[in-house]
Motif scaffolding. Structure first.
Motif, PDB file in Angstrom:
ATOM      1  N   ALA A  23      98.808  62.935  15.831  1.00 40.37           N
ATOM      2  CA  ALA A  23      98.220  62.317  17.019  1.00 40.37           C
ATOM      3  C   ALA A  23      96.712  62.210  16.851  1.00 40.37           C
ATOM      4  CB  ALA A  23      98.552  63.140  18.259  1.00 40.37           C
ATOM      5  N   PRO A  24      96.178  61.006  16.714  1.00 34.38           N
ATOM      6  CA  PRO A  24      94.726  60.831  16.691  1.00 34.38           C
ATOM      7  C   PRO A  24      94.110  61.214  18.029  1.00 34.38           C
ATOM      8  CG  PRO A  24      95.849  58.904  15.809  1.00 34.38           C
ATOM      9  CD  PRO A  24      96.881  59.759  16.447  1.00 34.38           C
ATOM     10  N   SER A  25      92.845  61.642  17.992  1.00 37.28           N
ATOM     11  CA  SER A  25      92.177  62.085  19.213  1.00 37.28           C
ATOM     12  C   SER A  25      91.850  60.935  20.140  1.00 37.28           C
ATOM     13  CB  SER A  25      90.882  62.827  18.847  1.00 37.28           C
ATOM     14  OG  SER A  25      90.031  61.987  18.085  1.00 37.28           O
ATOM     15  N   ARG A  26      91.829  59.734  19.596  1.00 37.27           N
ATOM     16  CA  ARG A  26      91.611  58.558  20.426  1.00 37.27           C
ATOM     17  C   ARG A  26      92.433  57.425  19.847  1.00 37.27           C
ATOM     18  NH1 ARG A  26      88.676  54.900  17.747  1.00 37.27           N
ATOM     19  NH2 ARG A  26      87.189  55.535  16.125  1.00 37.27           N
ATOM     20  N   ARG A  27      92.602  56.401  20.627  1.00 37.84           N
ATOM     21  CA  ARG A  27      93.385  55.269  20.143  1.00 37.84           C
ATOM     22  C   ARG A  27      92.617  54.595  19.013  1.00 37.84           C
ATOM     23  NH1 ARG A  27      97.775  53.033  21.554  1.00 37.84           N
ATOM     24  NH2 ARG A  27      97.902  54.231  23.501  1.00 37.84           N
ATOM     25  N   THR A  28      93.284  54.440  17.899  1.00 37.70           N
ATOM     26  CA  THR A  28      92.642  53.835  16.738  1.00 37.70           C
ATOM     27  C   THR A  28      92.763  52.323  16.797  1.00 37.70           C
ATOM     28  OG1 THR A  28      94.691  54.092  15.499  1.00 37.70           O
ATOM     29  CG2 THR A  28      93.069  55.841  15.275  1.00 37.70           C
ATOM     30  N   ASP A  29      91.822  51.658  16.142  1.00 36.86           N
ATOM     31  CA  ASP A  29      91.880  50.209  16.075  1.00 36.86           C
ATOM     32  C   ASP A  29      93.120  49.775  15.316  1.00 36.86           C
ATOM     33  OD1 ASP A  29      88.293  50.043  15.543  1.00 36.86           O
ATOM     34  OD2 ASP A  29      89.475  50.138  17.397  1.00 36.86           O
ATOM     35  N   THR A  30      93.570  48.586  15.614  1.00 38.49           N
ATOM     36  CA  THR A  30      94.798  48.113  14.982  1.00 38.49           C
ATOM     37  C   THR A  30      94.634  47.876  13.489  1.00 38.49           C
ATOM     38  OG1 THR A  30      94.204  45.848  15.588  1.00 38.49           O
ATOM     39  CG2 THR A  30      95.631  47.058  17.111  1.00 38.49           C
ATOM     40  N   THR A  31      93.410  47.841  13.000  1.00 41.80           N
ATOM     41  CA  THR A  31      93.210  47.656  11.562  1.00 41.80           C
ATOM     42  C   THR A  31      93.431  48.945  10.773  1.00 41.80           C
ATOM     43  OG1 THR A  31      90.847  48.101  11.769  1.00 41.80           O
ATOM     44  CG2 THR A  31      91.549  45.808  11.928  1.00 41.80           C
ATOM     45  N   TYR A  32      93.556  50.055  11.461  1.00 43.63           N
ATOM     46  CA  TYR A  32      93.680  51.333  10.778  1.00 43.63           C
ATOM     47  C   TYR A  32      94.960  51.416   9.960  1.00 43.63           C
ATOM     48  CZ  TYR A  32      89.759  54.002  12.723  1.00 43.63           C
ATOM     49  OH  TYR A  32      88.521  54.482  13.023  1.00 43.63           O
ATOM     50  N   THR A  33      94.868  52.157   8.873  1.00 45.67           N
ATOM     51  CA  THR A  33      96.032  52.572   8.101  1.00 45.67           C
ATOM     52  C   THR A  33      96.162  54.079   8.245  1.00 45.67           C
ATOM     53  OG1 THR A  33      95.798  50.787   6.485  1.00 45.67           O
ATOM     54  CG2 THR A  33      97.051  52.722   5.817  1.00 45.67           C
ATOM     55  N   MET A  34      97.357  54.524   8.529  1.00 44.18           N
ATOM     56  CA  MET A  34      97.636  55.950   8.645  1.00 44.18           C
ATOM     57  C   MET A  34      98.473  56.384   7.457  1.00 44.18           C
ATOM     58  SD  MET A  34      96.155  56.547  11.505  1.00 44.18           S
ATOM     59  CE  MET A  34      96.730  58.210  11.852  1.00 44.18           C
ATOM     60  N   GLY A  35      98.159  57.549   6.933  1.00 40.31           N
ATOM     61  CA  GLY A  35      98.872  58.023   5.766  1.00 40.31           C
ATOM     62  C   GLY A  35      99.290  59.474   5.895  1.00 40.31           C
ATOM     63  N   TRP A  36     100.274  59.834   5.115  1.00 42.39           N
ATOM     64  CA  TRP A  36     100.687  61.234   4.960  1.00 42.39           C
ATOM     65  C   TRP A  36     100.512  61.615   3.489  1.00 42.39           C
ATOM     66  CZ3 TRP A  36     101.740  64.653   8.727  1.00 42.39           C
ATOM     67  CH2 TRP A  36     102.085  64.179   9.983  1.00 42.39           C
ATOM     68  N   PHE A  37      99.928  62.774   3.293  1.00 45.88           N
ATOM     69  CA  PHE A  37      99.770  63.350   1.962  1.00 45.88           C
ATOM     70  C   PHE A  37     100.353  64.755   2.006  1.00 45.88           C
ATOM     71  CE2 PHE A  37      96.733  60.595  -0.385  1.00 45.88           C
ATOM     72  CZ  PHE A  37      96.469  59.678   0.611  1.00 45.88           C
ATOM     73  N   ARG A  38     100.549  65.342   0.830  1.00 45.74           N
ATOM     74  CA  ARG A  38     101.003  66.723   0.771  1.00 45.74           C
ATOM     75  C   ARG A  38     100.374  67.423  -0.415  1.00 45.74           C
ATOM     76  NH1 ARG A  38     107.401  65.810  -0.866  1.00 45.74           N
ATOM     77  NH2 ARG A  38     107.046  65.081  -3.009  1.00 45.74           N
ATOM     78  N   GLN A  39     100.273  68.726  -0.281  1.00 42.54           N
ATOM     79  CA  GLN A  39      99.701  69.522  -1.360  1.00 42.54           C
ATOM     80  C   GLN A  39     100.500  70.803  -1.510  1.00 42.54           C
ATOM     81  OE1 GLN A  39      95.491  70.361  -0.962  1.00 42.54           O
ATOM     82  NE2 GLN A  39      95.311  70.743  -3.148  1.00 42.54           N
ATOM     83  N   ALA A  40     101.129  70.941  -2.666  1.00 43.14           N
ATOM     84  CA  ALA A  40     101.880  72.144  -2.994  1.00 43.14           C
ATOM     85  C   ALA A  40     100.945  73.148  -3.662  1.00 43.14           C
ATOM     86  CB  ALA A  40     103.038  71.795  -3.912  1.00 43.14           C
ATOM     87  N   LEU A  86     115.802  67.118   2.443  1.00 42.07           N
ATOM     88  CA  LEU A  86     114.683  67.871   1.881  1.00 42.07           C
ATOM     89  C   LEU A  86     115.145  68.783   0.749  1.00 42.07           C
ATOM     90  CD1 LEU A  86     112.891  68.652   5.224  1.00 42.07           C
ATOM     91  CD2 LEU A  86     111.844  67.464   3.289  1.00 42.07           C
ATOM     92  N   THR A  87     114.283  68.936  -0.229  1.00 41.72           N
ATOM     93  CA  THR A  87     114.529  69.825  -1.355  1.00 41.72           C
ATOM     94  C   THR A  87     113.375  70.821  -1.462  1.00 41.72           C
ATOM     95  OG1 THR A  87     113.318  68.568  -3.030  1.00 41.72           O
ATOM     96  CG2 THR A  87     115.558  67.835  -2.534  1.00 41.72           C
ATOM     97  N   PRO A  88     113.571  71.909  -2.187  1.00 44.61           N
ATOM     98  CA  PRO A  88     112.465  72.868  -2.356  1.00 44.61           C
ATOM     99  C   PRO A  88     111.204  72.220  -2.938  1.00 44.61           C
ATOM    100  CG  PRO A  88     114.520  73.885  -2.989  1.00 44.61           C
ATOM    101  CD  PRO A  88     114.835  72.436  -2.730  1.00 44.61           C
ATOM    102  N   GLU A  89     111.364  71.155  -3.688  1.00 44.99           N
ATOM    103  CA  GLU A  89     110.203  70.462  -4.268  1.00 44.99           C
ATOM    104  C   GLU A  89     109.356  69.764  -3.201  1.00 44.99           C
ATOM    105  OE1 GLU A  89     112.664  71.818  -7.111  1.00 44.99           O
ATOM    106  OE2 GLU A  89     113.341  70.290  -5.663  1.00 44.99           O
ATOM    107  N   ASP A  90     109.870  69.638  -2.003  1.00 43.16           N
ATOM    108  CA  ASP A  90     109.107  69.041  -0.914  1.00 43.16           C
ATOM    109  C   ASP A  90     108.236  70.075  -0.196  1.00 43.16           C
ATOM    110  OD1 ASP A  90     112.023  67.149  -0.236  1.00 43.16           O
ATOM    111  OD2 ASP A  90     110.182  66.375  -1.144  1.00 43.16           O
ATOM    112  N   THR A  91     108.363  71.333  -0.579  1.00 40.86           N
ATOM    113  CA  THR A  91     107.554  72.380   0.026  1.00 40.86           C
ATOM    114  C   THR A  91     106.077  72.135  -0.241  1.00 40.86           C
ATOM    115  OG1 THR A  91     109.306  74.044  -0.106  1.00 40.86           O
ATOM    116  CG2 THR A  91     107.035  74.847   0.022  1.00 40.86           C
ATOM    117  N   ALA A  92     105.289  72.080   0.818  1.00 39.39           N
ATOM    118  CA  ALA A  92     103.865  71.781   0.690  1.00 39.39           C
ATOM    119  C   ALA A  92     103.215  71.833   2.070  1.00 39.39           C
ATOM    120  CB  ALA A  92     103.643  70.397   0.083  1.00 39.39           C
ATOM    121  N   VAL A  93     101.899  71.779   2.071  1.00 30.88           N
ATOM    122  CA  VAL A  93     101.174  71.509   3.305  1.00 30.88           C
ATOM    123  C   VAL A  93     101.060  70.000   3.431  1.00 30.88           C
ATOM    124  CG1 VAL A  93      99.016  71.783   4.577  1.00 30.88           C
ATOM    125  CG2 VAL A  93      99.893  73.668   3.152  1.00 30.88           C
TER     126      VAL A  93
END
Length: 125
Positions: A23-40, A86-93
């Motif tokens: 959840a962004p703290s404010r409404r983002t402009d429609t041009t925004y790209t949102m992403g998910w990353f992970r780090q094991a 999900l598999t154990p290999e998906d374990t990450a922050v």
């Protein structure tokens, strides 16, 4: 400035599912790209998926394609990552990230200006 807050992480058995929210703290402009990353542990942060805030185009890392789904609810100003099989290999922050430009092919951490603090996902075997 946009602040991001992730939620939904936890412990799940292999083969199970989790849904992460961002959840962004404010409404983002429609041009925004949102992403998910992970780090094991001991590994570099890696791209998982991205979605354009307007239009909904998506892009996935090969390692999660067919198992994870990124989506956005513009009315709720929230981005989701549904994780199945999900598999154990998906374990990450898992981290939510945002960039002002509309480019779902942005897969480098340096492409994103805003980051959440992360949420832990642990998959047990």
């Amino acid at each position: 400035q946009v602040q991001l807050v992730e939620s939904g992480g936890g412990l799940v058995q292999a083969g199970g599912s989790l849904r992460l929210s961002c959840a962004p703290s404010r409404r983002t402009d429609t041009t925004y790209t949102m992403g998910w990353f992970r780090q094991a542990p001991g590994k570099e942060r890696e791209f998982v998926a991205s979605v354009r805030y307007s239009g909904g185009s998506t892009y996935y890392a090969d390692s999660v394609k067919g198992r994870f789904t990124i989506s956005k609810d513009y009315a709720k100003n929230t981005v989701y990552l549904q994780m199945n099989s999900l598999t154990p290999e998906d374990t990450a922050v898992y981290y939510c990230a945002a960039r002002r430009e509309a480019s779902i092919l942005a897969t480098r951490t340096s492409d994103y200006a805003y980051w959440g603090p992360g949420t832990q996902v642990t998959v047990s075997s």
